[in-house]
Design a protein around this motif. Structure first.
Motif, PDB file in Angstrom:
ATOM      1  N   TYR A  52      64.286  48.120 -42.492  1.00 16.58           N
ATOM      2  CA  TYR A  52      63.624  46.960 -41.898  1.00 16.58           C
ATOM      3  C   TYR A  52      64.506  46.312 -40.834  1.00 16.58           C
ATOM      4  N   SER A  56      63.419  45.963 -36.828  1.00 17.06           N
ATOM      5  CA  SER A  56      63.173  44.592 -36.378  1.00 17.06           C
ATOM      6  C   SER A  56      64.112  44.147 -35.261  1.00 17.06           C
ATOM      7  N   TRP A  57      65.172  44.870 -34.972  1.00 13.51           N
ATOM      8  CA  TRP A  57      66.134  44.386 -33.973  1.00 13.51           C
ATOM      9  C   TRP A  57      65.535  44.301 -32.564  1.00 13.51           C
ATOM     10  N   TYR A  59      62.582  43.234 -31.798  1.00 10.66           N
ATOM     11  CA  TYR A  59      61.844  41.972 -31.784  1.00 10.66           C
ATOM     12  C   TYR A  59      62.795  40.776 -31.737  1.00 10.66           C
TER      13      TYR A  59
END
Length: 138
Positions: A52, A56-57, A59
């Motif tokens: 995750y 997610s990095w 974003y």
């Protein structure tokens, strides 16, 4: 012969009546079941925290770029960010930094948590390489 004559033909009717029904052999079910290959059993995969984090990095990076854009732009509503939000965050972090600098317990706790996090990170890297080394192909 017409189509209707075939349906009324007595010979065919008697032939169908006298023909016995076909029945499978006694071991038919066992032969069919022996020919069925067992399928692979699937299990749901639990995704790790790093998965995750990895997805997610981008974003987080886009969000950071948007915040920097709004803080440095000359848009009419950007004054709200620089006059209201920035001073409140500055006062929040100033109080937090005094708490962190003046307390030995907090500093030692952060060092232990940071060291534990690094050990966990290295363990995950080594575990992943060990899993690849012992992988068997079916």
């Amino acid at each position: 012969m017409e189509k209707d004559d075939l349906l009324k033909d007595e010979f065919l009717r008697d032939l169908i009546r006298k023909t016995p029904m076909e029945e499978p052999s006694d071991d038919f079910v066992n032969k069919v079941m022996a020919g069925i290959q067992p399928g692979l059993e699937t299990f749901p995969v639990k995704k790790s925290f790093f998965y995750y984090l990895k997805i997610s990095w981008p974003y987080v990076l886009i969000g950071f770029a948007v915040v920097v854009f709004f803080l440095t732009s000359d848009l009419p509503f950007s004054g709200y960010f620089s006059t209201t939000l920035v001073p409140s965050f500055k006062s929040l972090f100033t109080g937090f930094s005094h708490f962190m600098v003046n307390s030995k317990v907090t500093t030692i706790g952060l060092m232990v948590i940071g060291g534990g996090g690094l050990l966990f990170f290295f363990d995950r890297i080594l575990q992943k390489s060990r899993d690849f080394a012992h992988h068997t192909m079916n």
